[in-house]
Design a protein around this motif. Structure first.
Motif, PDB file in Angstrom:
ATOM      1  N   LEU A   1       0.806  -1.220   0.000  1.00 38.08           N
ATOM      2  CA  LEU A   1       0.000   0.000   0.000  1.00 38.08           C
ATOM      3  C   LEU A   1       0.836   1.266   0.000  1.00 38.08           C
ATOM      4  O   LEU A   1       0.278   2.370   0.015  1.00 38.08           O
ATOM      5  CB  LEU A   1      -1.017   0.010   1.160  1.00 38.08           C
ATOM      6  CG  LEU A   1      -0.572   0.574   2.499  1.00 38.08           C
ATOM      7  CD1 LEU A   1      -1.774   0.801   3.386  1.00 38.08           C
ATOM      8  CD2 LEU A   1       0.434  -0.305   3.143  1.00 38.08           C
ATOM      9  N   ALA A   2       2.149   1.110  -0.016  1.00 36.55           N
ATOM     10  CA  ALA A   2       3.021   2.263  -0.255  1.00 36.55           C
ATOM     11  C   ALA A   2       2.822   3.413   0.731  1.00 36.55           C
ATOM     12  O   ALA A   2       2.831   4.570   0.366  1.00 36.55           O
ATOM     13  CB  ALA A   2       2.831   2.772  -1.695  1.00 36.55           C
TER      14      ALA A   2
ATOM     15  N   ARG B   1       7.357   2.502  -3.280  1.00 35.88           N
ATOM     16  CA  ARG B   1       6.174   2.771  -4.096  1.00 35.88           C
ATOM     17  C   ARG B   1       6.468   2.719  -5.587  1.00 35.88           C
ATOM     18  O   ARG B   1       7.620   2.722  -6.008  1.00 35.88           O
ATOM     19  CB  ARG B   1       5.605   4.151  -3.753  1.00 35.88           C
ATOM     20  CG  ARG B   1       6.506   5.306  -4.184  1.00 35.88           C
ATOM     21  CD  ARG B   1       5.968   6.606  -3.657  1.00 35.88           C
ATOM     22  NE  ARG B   1       5.917   6.542  -2.203  1.00 35.88           N
ATOM     23  CZ  ARG B   1       5.820   7.606  -1.394  1.00 35.88           C
ATOM     24  NH1 ARG B   1       5.708   8.789  -1.888  1.00 35.88           N
ATOM     25  NH2 ARG B   1       5.821   7.468  -0.096  1.00 35.88           N
TER      26      ARG B   1
ATOM     27  N   PHE C   1      -6.083  -1.806  -6.910  1.00 35.09           N
ATOM     28  CA  PHE C   1      -6.840  -0.558  -7.051  1.00 35.09           C
ATOM     29  C   PHE C   1      -5.968   0.540  -7.664  1.00 35.09           C
ATOM     30  O   PHE C   1      -4.748   0.542  -7.486  1.00 35.09           O
ATOM     31  CB  PHE C   1      -7.306  -0.043  -5.685  1.00 35.09           C
ATOM     32  CG  PHE C   1      -8.222  -0.968  -4.935  1.00 35.09           C
ATOM     33  CD1 PHE C   1      -8.996  -1.921  -5.593  1.00 35.09           C
ATOM     34  CD2 PHE C   1      -8.319  -0.871  -3.560  1.00 35.09           C
ATOM     35  CE1 PHE C   1      -9.851  -2.755  -4.878  1.00 35.09           C
ATOM     36  CE2 PHE C   1      -9.166  -1.696  -2.836  1.00 35.09           C
ATOM     37  CZ  PHE C   1      -9.929  -2.640  -3.493  1.00 35.09           C
ATOM     38  N   GLU C   2      -6.626   1.490  -8.300  1.00 37.47           N
ATOM     39  CA  GLU C   2      -5.923   2.676  -8.819  1.00 37.47           C
ATOM     40  C   GLU C   2      -5.120   3.317  -7.687  1.00 37.47           C
ATOM     41  O   GLU C   2      -5.666   3.579  -6.614  1.00 37.47           O
ATOM     42  CB  GLU C   2      -6.925   3.724  -9.317  1.00 37.47           C
ATOM     43  CG  GLU C   2      -7.545   3.412 -10.654  1.00 37.47           C
ATOM     44  CD  GLU C   2      -8.430   4.553 -11.151  1.00 37.47           C
ATOM     45  OE1 GLU C   2      -8.200   5.716 -10.758  1.00 37.47           O
ATOM     46  OE2 GLU C   2      -9.365   4.262 -11.910  1.00 37.47           O
ATOM     47  N   GLY C   3      -3.856   3.568  -7.936  1.00 35.75           N
ATOM     48  CA  GLY C   3      -3.045   4.310  -6.973  1.00 35.75           C
ATOM     49  C   GLY C   3      -2.623   3.542  -5.741  1.00 35.75           C
ATOM     50  O   GLY C   3      -1.923   4.074  -4.885  1.00 35.75           O
ATOM     51  N   ARG C   4      -3.034   2.286  -5.625  1.00 34.50           N
ATOM     52  CA  ARG C   4      -2.769   1.531  -4.397  1.00 34.50           C
ATOM     53  C   ARG C   4      -1.266   1.465  -4.077  1.00 34.50           C
ATOM     54  O   ARG C   4      -0.844   1.660  -2.954  1.00 34.50           O
ATOM     55  CB  ARG C   4      -3.339   0.114  -4.550  1.00 34.50           C
ATOM     56  CG  ARG C   4      -2.964  -0.861  -3.444  1.00 34.50           C
ATOM     57  CD  ARG C   4      -3.786  -0.671  -2.206  1.00 34.50           C
ATOM     58  NE  ARG C   4      -3.410  -1.656  -1.198  1.00 34.50           N
ATOM     59  CZ  ARG C   4      -3.988  -1.743  -0.005  1.00 34.50           C
ATOM     60  NH1 ARG C   4      -4.944  -0.915   0.332  1.00 34.50           N
ATOM     61  NH2 ARG C   4      -3.602  -2.637   0.865  1.00 34.50           N
ATOM     62  N   GLN C   5      -0.452   1.182  -5.087  1.00 34.68           N
ATOM     63  CA  GLN C   5       0.994   1.030  -4.839  1.00 34.68           C
ATOM     64  C   GLN C   5       1.760   2.309  -5.150  1.00 34.68           C
ATOM     65  O   GLN C   5       2.984   2.298  -5.241  1.00 34.68           O
ATOM     66  CB  GLN C   5       1.550  -0.136  -5.660  1.00 34.68           C
ATOM     67  CG  GLN C   5       0.980  -1.495  -5.233  1.00 34.68           C
ATOM     68  CD  GLN C   5       1.743  -2.644  -5.842  1.00 34.68           C
ATOM     69  OE1 GLN C   5       1.683  -2.875  -7.050  1.00 34.68           O
ATOM     70  NE2 GLN C   5       2.490  -3.368  -5.020  1.00 34.68           N
ATOM     71  N   GLY C   6       1.045   3.413  -5.282  1.00 32.14           N
ATOM     72  CA  GLY C   6       1.650   4.691  -5.648  1.00 32.14           C
ATOM     73  C   GLY C   6       0.778   5.321  -6.729  1.00 32.14           C
ATOM     74  O   GLY C   6       0.244   4.604  -7.586  1.00 32.14           O
ATOM     75  N   GLN C   7       0.639   6.633  -6.660  1.00 33.37           N
ATOM     76  CA  GLN C   7      -0.253   7.312  -7.603  1.00 33.37           C
ATOM     77  C   GLN C   7       0.148   7.000  -9.047  1.00 33.37           C
ATOM     78  O   GLN C   7       1.312   7.154  -9.415  1.00 33.37           O
ATOM     79  CB  GLN C   7      -0.224   8.818  -7.375  1.00 33.37           C
ATOM     80  CG  GLN C   7      -1.279   9.546  -8.196  1.00 33.37           C
ATOM     81  CD  GLN C   7      -1.462  10.990  -7.761  1.00 33.37           C
ATOM     82  OE1 GLN C   7      -0.624  11.565  -7.073  1.00 33.37           O
ATOM     83  NE2 GLN C   7      -2.579  11.582  -8.152  1.00 33.37           N
TER      84      GLN C   7
END
Lengths: 216, 467
Positions: free
Chosen positions: B413-414, B419, B434-440
């Motif tokens: 989840l960064a 990330r 999910f969108e952005g989960r590991q970094g925008q």
């Protein structure tokens, strides 16, 4: 907790299914140790074109003009219209905190994720499940009419449209009572202190290893 | 009268009080606490001049914010540091046991609970984290809660609940070579959807589940929440009992014998009825790869990126179109032609010793491909790391070009420094794409540890059965 009785509010439509709590409030804002102040970062990655970090002044950010919350016609909305499985993913209560801080008091969707649904009631937000066809109709009406408002009456368990259509919804009796009166769950639970104690005494006999502790 | 489900047995054993409408005050045996969802709960207690009811039932660990690189300088980000220090201070003030950042037992909360024997069969286990469903692998009733409920459990050792509906996911047969619990989890989600389990507690059963190790069962129950179910569970059997025996917090002596006698009853009766039954044939499950921004957007390694025109309805067509745009993918692309920029092996889903062994078996003798900027392995706990090093797994990874890190949630989840950058594509053993989960702007593809290691070496997704 804020009471919820009757709300007559402007509606903002968020036309996406499976909106997750990472989208509602991205992880970098979870580092806060406070309960308040999450509103400016609600839907941060969709709402702004620049990358948001804690402590940034919202006035210096670049709003995304294509994101529905930024449309001038939806400014001041307190009812969020959403699609299936709203609030899925992480259990972070920062999601309802951010919605509440922004000013959302009721969310209408065909379905909600369980943990999010439960978290809403702890924060004075009413999540309302209506069938998918009714939600579809509300989306169309809302998008067609600037200033579209819905009246939500928790006691009567109804949503009333500007055209006078009345939609009934279900809500669990205990949750309704607590939300109508803004009651603190812990206070109510402690009224059962004798029963909790009795359970513990019995359980200590049946399953003593459950009380041997994490202290070693 | 039909027999009882495992869920019903666990539920009945924890009922303190029932309201006329069926709302139940349920007793909580184990409360796991981490730094992200607890500060406001402790603050709430203090403001109301309340004290935790049973400090011996709670255990805390920092995991989300901790660095996975050298920790001797502490946490660089002052906001992350404050959150971890707040947990330290709250635990010290209230007398709650904490495995601090430099304790060998520190790790991801859902790894250390079982590892220490803090999670036991028959318990109710909660934590302010949705992946608490992991602990159901032990025949426990385990689910994630929000911060208000964290405070409620601290103050009362109970929660208000209504019984869930029950679902049996039955997987019969034998898994093929290279197919793991992660692939079962993704295949189940592909089958029932991310909201398929909403309102249910899922029990995983069948011969393929009984054949899984505890690590595999934890992976599976961990992902129950991605199918929408707050709780996932597996019946107790000898595999469970063998895993628990001798753990630091497991009972001993007479208490052990008494406990085992009860634990052996923790399975659904043969004639128990479930509200829904889903059946899968283990032999037909292939290595899975997600292609979109929801775990239900999944296919097999032999598959292709789907065409939104083929979506079953208008809402899904819209979602698929949006997902392909975000993921930078074109409909029809074979999955095994998708290149990856980063590889992450870790998270509460797949960071246990067995996961690392599976990944190392694939990584042995290979080199991380030139187009892969970073391949990292993040063990689930200090003890997993120690065990892996004793087995020489760290050397295999390092020789292949992976980074060998310190334990924590890391790039799942960064929240710490690990990330994805915008547009980067990752083969990840975590649980959410999910969108952005590991970094925008990051693009996540969920896979098993073996598939992630194979992708690192090939530079693109590849069928681990042929790698």
């Amino acid at each position: 907790m804020q009471k919820f009785t009757v709300l007559d509010g402007l509606v903002v439509p968020l036309d996406r299914a499976n909106v997750d709590t990472d989208a509602i409030i991205p992880k970098q804002f979870l580092k806060s140790i406070k309960r308040a102040g999450f509103g400016p970062n609600l839907f941060d990655e969709w709402r702004y074109l620049d990358h948001g970090e804690p402590g940034m002044d919202p006035a210096t950010r670049k709003p995304n003009p294509e994101f529905v919350l930024n449309f001038p016609r939806y400014k001041g909305a307190s009812v969020l219209l959403a699609r299936d499985n709203f609030g899925c993913g992480s259990s972070r209560e920062h999601a309802p905190w951010a919605l509440e801080d922004y000013g959302i008091r009721a969310i209408i969707a065909p379905s909600f994720a369980d943990i999010f649904y439960n978290n809403c009631f702890k924060n004075g937000i009413l999540p309302i499940v209506l069938d998918a066809a009714a939600v579809d109709r509300l989306f169309r009406e809302c998008e067609a009419s600037v200033g579209y408002q819905l009246k939500v009456d928790l006691d009567k368990q109804t949503v009333t449209t500007p055209g006078g259509e009345v939609l009934a919804f279900e809500v669990d009796g205990g949750r309704k009572h607590r939300l109508l009166n803004g009651l603190d769950d812990i206070g109510l639970t402690l009224l059962q202190a004798d029963k909790i104690k009795a359970y513990e005494e019995r359980r200590k006999q049946e399953a003593p290893w459950l009380f041997s502790g994490s202290q070693q | 009268m039909s027999g009882q489900t495992l869920f019903k047995k666990l539920w009945d054993a924890h009922v303190v009080h029932v309201e006329p409408d069926g709302t139940t005050l349920l007793y909580i045996d184990r409360h796991l606490v981490h730094e992200v969802t607890s500060p406001q709960a402790f603050e709430g207690l203090k403001l109301a001049h309340r004290k935790p009811r049973r400090i011996d039932a709670a255990v805390a660990v920092p995991d989300h914010n901790v660095p996975t690189t050298d920790r001797s300088q502490g946490i660089a980000d002052p906001v992350s540091r404050l959150q971890v220090e707040t947990l330290d201070a709250n635990c010290a003030e209230f007398g709650i046991t904490e495995f601090g950042m430099n304790d060998i037992r520190q790790g991801i909360v859902h790894v250390i609970g079982p590892e220490e024997g803090l999670t036991l069969p028959g318990m109710t286990v909660v934590c302010g984290d949705s992946h608490t469903s992991t602990h159901g692998a032990f025949g426990a009733l385990a689910f994630g809660i929000g911060t208000s409920e964290v405070e409620h459990v601290l103050a009362t050792q109970c929660l208000w609940q209504k019984p869930s509906k029950t679902m049996l996911v039955k997987v019969e047969g034998t898994l093929g070579k290279g197919v793991t619990a992660k692939d079962i989890a993704l295949a189940v989600i592909g089958e029932i959807g991310t909201a398929g389990g909403t309102g249910y507690a899922i029990e995983f059963g069948g011969s393929a589940i009984r054949a899984l190790t505890m690590e595999g069962r934890m992976t599976l129950c961990n992902m129950a929440i991605e199918a929408g179910a707050r709780a996932g569970m597996v019946a107790v059997d000898q595999t469970t009992i063998d895993y628990v025996k001798g753990r630091p917090y497991a009972p001993t002596g007479d208490a052990w014998d008494k406990a085992v006698a009860w634990w052996n009853t923790l399975h659904s009766d043969a004639d128990a009825r479930f509200d829904r039954v889903v059946e899968l044939d283990a032999a037909k499950i292939e290595p899975q790869v997600t292609w979109g921004t929801s775990p239900e957007m999944v296919t097999t390694i032999g598959g292709r990126v789907p065409n939104p025109a083929d979506a079953p309805n208008e809402v899904k067509r819209h979602d698929w179109t949006r997902a392909l745009e975000y993921m930078g993918l074109t409909a029809g692309t074979p999955i095994d032609e998708i290149p990856v920029d980063k590889v992450f092996i870790g998270s509460c889903t797949n960071s246990r010793i067995e996961d690392l062994r599976e990944a190392a078996a694939v990584a042995k003798g290979c080199k991380v491909a030139a187009n892969v900027k970073l391949a990292m392995v993040v063990p689930g706990s200090g003890l997993v790391k120690q065990q892996a090093e004793a087995e020489g797994l760290d050397k295999i990874f390092v020789e292949a070009g992976f980074e060998w890190r310190e334990p924590g949630c890391s790039m799942c989840l960064a929240m710490n420094a690990d990330r994805l950058e915008p547009g980067e594509r990752c083969a990840s053993t975590s649980n959410r794409n999910f969108e952005g989960r590991q970094g925008q702007g990051g693009r996540t593809h969920l896979v098993s540890p073996a598939m992630a290691a194979a992708a690192a070496c090939a530079g693109h997704f590849v069928d681990v059965r042929k790698a």
